[in-house]
Structures are given as C-alpha cells and as structure tokens.
Design a protein around this motif. Structure first.
Motif, PDB file in Angstrom:
ATOM      1  N   UNK A 171       0.798  -1.082   0.028  1.00 39.20           N
ATOM      2  CA  UNK A 171       0.187   0.118  -0.105  1.00 39.20           C
ATOM      3  C   UNK A 171       0.978   1.237   0.061  1.00 39.20           C
ATOM      4  N   UNK A 172       0.510   2.224  -0.809  1.00 35.39           N
ATOM      5  CA  UNK A 172       1.430   3.534  -0.677  1.00 35.39           C
ATOM      6  C   UNK A 172       0.876   4.465   0.261  1.00 35.39           C
ATOM      7  N   UNK A 173       1.858   5.223   0.698  1.00 35.72           N
ATOM      8  CA  UNK A 173       1.677   6.135   1.678  1.00 35.72           C
ATOM      9  C   UNK A 173       2.165   7.508   1.212  1.00 35.72           C
ATOM     10  N   UNK A 174       1.264   8.408   1.423  1.00 36.10           N
ATOM     11  CA  UNK A 174       1.750   9.905   0.717  1.00 36.10           C
ATOM     12  C   UNK A 174       2.942  10.426   1.695  1.00 36.10           C
ATOM     13  N   UNK A 175       4.106  10.961   1.113  1.00 26.94           N
ATOM     14  CA  UNK A 175       5.129  11.328   1.945  1.00 26.94           C
ATOM     15  C   UNK A 175       4.905  12.719   1.851  1.00 26.94           C
ATOM     16  N   UNK A 176       4.922  13.436   0.705  1.00 31.07           N
ATOM     17  CA  UNK A 176       4.919  15.045   0.582  1.00 31.07           C
ATOM     18  C   UNK A 176       4.893  15.083  -1.053  1.00 31.07           C
ATOM     19  N   UNK A 177       4.207  16.627  -1.060  1.00 31.95           N
ATOM     20  CA  UNK A 177       4.100  17.002  -2.478  1.00 31.95           C
ATOM     21  C   UNK A 177       4.506  18.503  -2.653  1.00 31.95           C
ATOM     22  N   UNK A 178       4.834  18.880  -3.720  1.00 33.49           N
ATOM     23  CA  UNK A 178       5.121  20.128  -3.971  1.00 33.49           C
ATOM     24  C   UNK A 178       3.757  21.315  -4.327  1.00 33.49           C
ATOM     25  N   UNK A 179       2.385  20.616  -4.442  1.00 30.05           N
ATOM     26  CA  UNK A 179       1.498  21.515  -4.839  1.00 30.05           C
ATOM     27  C   UNK A 179       0.344  21.206  -3.814  1.00 30.05           C
ATOM     28  N   UNK A 180       0.636  20.354  -2.734  1.00 32.10           N
ATOM     29  CA  UNK A 180      -0.730  20.038  -1.964  1.00 32.10           C
ATOM     30  C   UNK A 180      -0.115  19.768  -0.403  1.00 32.10           C
ATOM     31  N   UNK A 181      -0.263  20.811   0.346  1.00 31.78           N
ATOM     32  CA  UNK A 181       0.084  20.872   1.715  1.00 31.78           C
ATOM     33  C   UNK A 181      -0.212  19.505   2.663  1.00 31.78           C
ATOM     34  N   UNK A 182      -1.580  19.424   2.073  1.00 36.39           N
ATOM     35  CA  UNK A 182      -2.130  18.279   2.902  1.00 36.39           C
ATOM     36  C   UNK A 182      -2.098  16.935   2.398  1.00 36.39           C
ATOM     37  N   UNK A 183      -1.108  16.785   1.235  1.00 37.60           N
ATOM     38  CA  UNK A 183      -0.815  15.520   0.898  1.00 37.60           C
ATOM     39  C   UNK A 183      -0.182  14.368   1.760  1.00 37.60           C
ATOM     40  N   UNK A 184       0.776  14.634   2.762  1.00 37.67           N
ATOM     41  CA  UNK A 184       1.455  13.542   3.634  1.00 37.67           C
ATOM     42  C   UNK A 184       0.212  12.870   4.352  1.00 37.67           C
ATOM     43  N   UNK A 185       0.314  11.633   4.435  1.00 39.61           N
ATOM     44  CA  UNK A 185      -0.268  10.662   5.280  1.00 39.61           C
ATOM     45  C   UNK A 185       0.240  10.961   6.721  1.00 39.61           C
ATOM     46  N   UNK A 186      -0.593  10.279   7.512  1.00 38.19           N
ATOM     47  CA  UNK A 186      -0.465  10.563   8.859  1.00 38.19           C
ATOM     48  C   UNK A 186       0.915  10.076   9.570  1.00 38.19           C
ATOM     49  N   UNK A 187       1.612   9.208   8.937  1.00 42.23           N
ATOM     50  CA  UNK A 187       3.035   8.846   9.355  1.00 42.23           C
ATOM     51  C   UNK A 187       3.858  10.174   9.308  1.00 42.23           C
ATOM     52  N   UNK A 188       3.530  10.777   8.418  1.00 45.01           N
ATOM     53  CA  UNK A 188       4.856  11.670   7.731  1.00 45.01           C
ATOM     54  C   UNK A 188       4.256  13.223   8.065  1.00 45.01           C
ATOM     55  N   UNK A 189       3.046  13.364   8.397  1.00 49.16           N
ATOM     56  CA  UNK A 189       2.585  14.966   8.655  1.00 49.16           C
ATOM     57  C   UNK A 189       3.316  15.614   9.786  1.00 49.16           C
ATOM     58  N   UNK A 190       3.660  15.198  10.970  1.00 44.21           N
ATOM     59  CA  UNK A 190       4.410  16.014  11.827  1.00 44.21           C
ATOM     60  C   UNK A 190       5.599  16.135  11.461  1.00 44.21           C
TER      61      UNK A 190
END
Length: 613
Positions: A67-86
C-alpha cells in the motif's frame, strides 16, 4: 521548396514521439544509516508545459503489503499521510528544489520504518499522455555502527611554540555492507588569522576512504615540509587508530581540536556516498608564543675590564624555548667596536663567532681566532665564548644573538627562523699603558733626483712606552688623478715593514724595497724611478706591545708623518737631445738650400751660353 516541406512534415510526425516524459531516480538499492539523513534526487525531462514541474513522493513499506503512503507533495500541503505529517511540518521531511525540473526528497533523520520503496511521481502537464510519469528506488535502512573514541584529550595547559602535538582517535564501522571510513582532524576558532575567534573552522589533515592523506588548505605548506602527518595504525575490535602529528605548533594552531569520522558506501551508480558521520572533541589548545617566553641573557653583565693578554670568557643562556632538543638554535656572538670617523655612531657591528644548529662553529671577522679562541655548548641552553688572550683590538660591546627554528632541529640553510632575539650588551675594555708615538719622513740630501735613479726615503720613528714594543711602518704615495668631478687625490699603499720584521710589497707598487736601517729608522727605495713615482710620500706607524704571555697585540697607538714631495728631473742625455735635433735639422735645411741655389745658378749660365751659339 519540396525539401523544406518534407523536413517540416518529418518534424510534425517525429516531435510527438521525441517529447516523451521521463522521470529518473538513482538506481537502487540505496543503503543508508538510521539516524542520519538521506537525499533522493528526482528529475523529469521531455515534458510539455511550464518549466517548473510538481513532484509527489510515495512510500511503499514491506509491512503494508504494497500500500502506498503519501510522503510529501510540492503542490498539496495536505498530501502527507499521518506517519509523515508531523515530520513534514517540522521540516524533518522536505523537498528541496535544484531547478524547476529537479528536486530532492530529504529525510533529515532516518528511522528504521523509513525503509521501503520510494516513488517520485510528476503530475502530467503534457497534451498527450506518453512516457513514464514516475520512478522508484529501494532504500535500505541499516543500523548505526559507526564508532569513534579517543585515548586522551588536550589538558588545556599552554604549549610552547615549537612543541610537538600528537592527537589520536579510533574509528570503525561494523556493517554487513561493504563500507569505508574516512577520518579528519580539524580545529575551530582561536586562529589569529581568522579575525573571529570561535567561528573559524579549519581542516588540518584527513585520510579519505581510499587511505589517501591530504592537508587542509591553510596547512598545505607545512604538510609538504613534513611538519604535519596523519597515520593509520591497525587496531583491535574497537577500531583502527588514527594518529595526527604537528611537529611544531604555531600560535595560529590554537583552538578547539576535533576528530571527525565518516562512513562511506558505493552506490549502484558508481558514486561514493557519505552515509554516517560523527565528531569527537579533543580539547582546547593554547600556544604560548616564543616572543613571550624566549629569554636570551649574556654573562657577566655590565662591563668587563681586562689586562692585555688576559683571557675573556662570555656566556650566553637561552630559556623559554620548551624542549630544546626539538628546536634548532643558531647562536652568534656579535661585537660593536669603537666608532671611527667614517663609521656610523656606535661603531660597526661584526660577527665574532657562530654555532649553527648542527653544532658547527665558524669565525666571523677574524678567522685567525679559531686558534686562539673557542665557542662551546656547555649544557642545553648555555653557550660560552672564550678568547684565550684578549687584546685591546677585542674591546667593544658584545651581544649574544639567538635564532630559534621552532620544531626544526636541523633547518635548511635558507629556512627562516621562527624568532631572533638579542641579549643585553657586555662592554669589554682594557687597562692600556701609556703609549706615545711620532713619525717623521725625510728625503736624504744628495744630487738632484733624475728619472731612472733610485729614490730613497727615510721614516724616523719615536715610541715611548713601558715594556717591549715594536713599530709597524707603512708607506703611502699620494698622487693627483683625474675624476669625473675634476682632479682628485689618491692614496696608494706601497709597502710595509710589519711589527715582526717582515717586508710586505704590494703587487702594483713597481720596483720597491723596504728595510729597517736602525731600530728607529725605516727606509723605502724606489728603483729606476719614472714619472709615475712622483708625488707626496708619507709613512704611517702603529705600535705593537707584548703581553705577559709573550703574544704581540696592536695597542691602537698610531702616527702619520708629514708628506715629502718627490720630483724627478730629466736626465742629461734628455737635455742634449733637443739641441741635437734642432742642429741636425738646421744643417740639413742650410745644405739643401745651398745645393738648390748653386744648381739653379749653374743651369741659368748654361742656358745663356747655348743661346749665343
């Protein structure tokens, strides 16, 4: 026209296929160390649309079954999943742009659960969907096994300039992967050259992952001179030992020393990457400049008064150099004598003797001293100059001059000294007996002096003193010469009779001889004198006395006679030559005139007789 149309048509069909989006990441797997950063470069090419492209990063962990986990995006500040948000909010995980189409995913401190496959995705800005829009790379997180330790640290006590500094540290990385270790020794702050103590960072010397040793930029010359070295020694299970040596510390070496170890791995793309790094503080170094500690003294101090022929002993003491066995010392004894009329105030300073760093003694202004004097190194830091029989010519102010080559026991002949310092002067004078001397030059009466004759001049000397004495007589000739500014007088030495009775003739003096007719009368003879022997003759006298040991010395008493003028007349034959030439010339002229007159009259008479017939 047909060819242009064909080319345009070819470009119309080929361009869509040439512009294929391509996203690139370095090949994997990439092994990185937990607790240290990782930087994953991602680039896109062959795209349409704006030059600044957006990037999205995903992670695929082994424990999430793909399963993919969103890490970071250059256009969407809400892109990161929970493990990476903080971690994204704190900046620990971030994207750094190198250009519009090149970025880096930076994870400042890797965690074990950061292991997995990372995908770099670029949202399409193309008119047609073609090419690849993402790429992925496997990242393996390995345990931190980089170890660094030291045996001892700097005590903080000041070290003398020129002392040897040796620092060690151990470093090792116990990894299942093939990794290399590099070690760097450096210093922070404290440099007089930095202008900002505490903020200046300087690399001293390092050994890289391939065991090549290289100095820091500001230490390059000292490394080439062999003053700085770094050695790797095989150690035990705790790591290899790295030994850094500075042969002679200088004031600019002061500061806080550290040892830095780095772990390197060879990535699949053939590039070496630093995956771990640790720094160990080794303590502060304070250097005491030699200018503050060096002390040079000469003994005895003040003034020394001697009898002529008595021994003279002077001692030079050197302290504040630290370990004298590690620094070369050049020790010189200098003497400033009594000023003369053409010397600067205080007299001219000359070198009496010197001892080089390798212990070789040489004599300066008077090489003959080597047989009647000595210069010795008595103990470490103490040097003695001894004159076995000192004379008034040895009077003056003596100084000991010491040049220190810090950390260089055997410096080269052209090596500059670290510092040179002079001692206070020791004035040496002598109890001299009263000496009076006079000289009178004369030309004995006789017939007129003519060219080719022998010219004899006498110098009558009168010396009044106690004890045995001898006179040394020197003859001088003063002649007028032509110079750039007009006529000038030139004194030319001709000959001398030394105090021990030896005759000395100068090579360009012509046919001369000197002798002593009586104990007080000296004679100069110029044989077959010519015009160049004309001029004003003077005799100079110096008085030598005998010391209690039987040695002769110059008392410094001297006198000079008034000049005696010598003029050479022409010889008798030279005087008869002119009338003879005039007479012969007149006789020839008269004879030719008579013969011409008779011949002319005879020819006229003969002509008249022929005309009558």
């Amino acid at each position: 026209m047909a060819s242009w149309r064909s080319a345009l048509l070819w470009l119309h069909w080929v361009t869509p296929y040439a512009l294929c989006r391509d996203v690139a990441l370095p090949p994997g797997p990439l092994y990185r160390v937990a607790g240290f950063p990782v930087s994953l470069p991602c680039s896109v090419s062959g795209y349409e649309g704006p030059r600044t492209q957006d990037f999205e990063w995903y992670q695929y962990r082994d424990d999430t079954k793909g399963h993919q986990i969103g890490v970071i995006s250059t256009r969407d500040q809400g892109f990161p999943y929970a493990p990476f948000q903080p971690r994204v909010r704190s900046g620990e995980v971030r994207v750094e742009r190198d250009s519009g189409d090149k970025v880096r995913l930076v994870v400042q401190r890797l965690r074990p659960d950061d292991q997995g496959r990372y995908e770099c995705y670029t949202p399409s800005t193309d008119t047609k969907y073609q090419g690849n829009y993402s790429a992925s790379v496997e990242v393996k997180v390995i345990p931190d096994t980089l170890l660094i330790s030291h045996h001892r640290t700097l005590s903080g006590q000041p070290m003398a300039e020129g002392a040897e500094l040796q620092l060690t540290c151990k470093a090792a990385a116990q990894s299942q992967q093939h990794t290399h270790v590099s070690v760097t020794f450096g210093v922070r702050g404290g440099s007089a050259l930095s202008g900002a103590p505490g903020h200046n960072l300087r690399e001293v010397v390092s050994i890289d992952r391939m065991l090549a040793v290289s100095p820091g930029r500001s230490y390059d010359r000292r490394y080439r001179d062999g003053e700085i070295s770094l050695e790797k020694r095989s150690g035990d299970s705790s790591g290899d030992l790295y030994v850094m040596r500075i042969g002679a510390v200088a004031p600019e070496d002061a500061g806080s020393f550290f040892c830095e170890a780095a772990q390197w791995i060879l990535d699949p793309n053939g590039e070496w990457q630093r995956i771990a790094q640790r720094t160990l503080e080794l303590g502060n170094l304070t250097v005491q400049p030699l200018a503050d500690s060096l002390k040079v003294t000469s003994k005895p101090s003040g003034e020394v008064v001697l009898e002529a022929g008595a021994p003279l002993s002077l001692t030079c003491e050197v302290s504040g150099v630290g370990s004298l066995s590690r620094s070369g010392l050049l020790v010189q004894w200098m003497r400033r004598g009594v000023a003369s009329s053409d010397a600067p105030p205080g007299g001219v300073e000359v070198e009496v003797a010197r001892m080089s760093p390798d212990g070789v003694v040489s004599w300066g202004d008077d090489s003959s001293r080597a047989g009647g004097a000595s210069m010795e190194k008595e103990v470490q830091g103490r040097y003695a100059l001894r004159l076995f029989a000192a004379h008034p010519a040895d009077s003056g102010a003596y100084r000991c001059v010491v040049s220190v080559f810090a950390g260089r026991p055997n410096p080269g002949s052209s090596s500059p000294a670290t510092i040179t310092q002079r001692s206070e002067g020791v004035t040496v004078s002598f109890k001299t007996k009263e000496v009076s001397v006079s000289a009178v030059a004369e030309l004995p009466r006789g017939p007129l002096l003519r060219r080719g004759n022998t010219v004899a001049l006498l110098c009558n000397v009168s010396v009044s003193t106690t004890g045995r004495s001898q006179a040394e007589v020197r003859w001088l000739l003063r002649r007028e010469v032509q110079a750039e500014g007009g006529p000038a007088a030139e004194d030319r030495p001709l000959a001398a009779v030394t105090h021990d009775g030896l005759s000395r003739l100068y090579s360009d003096a012509g046919e001369l001889s000197v002798d002593r007719l009586t104990p007080t009368c000296y004679r100069l003879r110029v044989h077959a004198a010519q015009v160049e022997a004309q001029g004003q003759y003077r005799c100079q006298v110096e008085v030598w006395s005998q010391d209690p040991h039987g040695g002769w010395y110059n008392t410094g008493a001297r006198a000079e006679s008034l000049p005696v003028r010598v003029y050479l007349y022409a010889r008798a034959m030279d005087l008869l030559l002119i009338p003879l030439v005039v007479g012969v010339s007149s006789a020839l002229f008269v004879g030719i005139l008579i013969i011409a007159t008779v011949t002319c009259c005879f020819m006229k008479r003969l002509a008249r007789q022929r005309s009558r017939k």
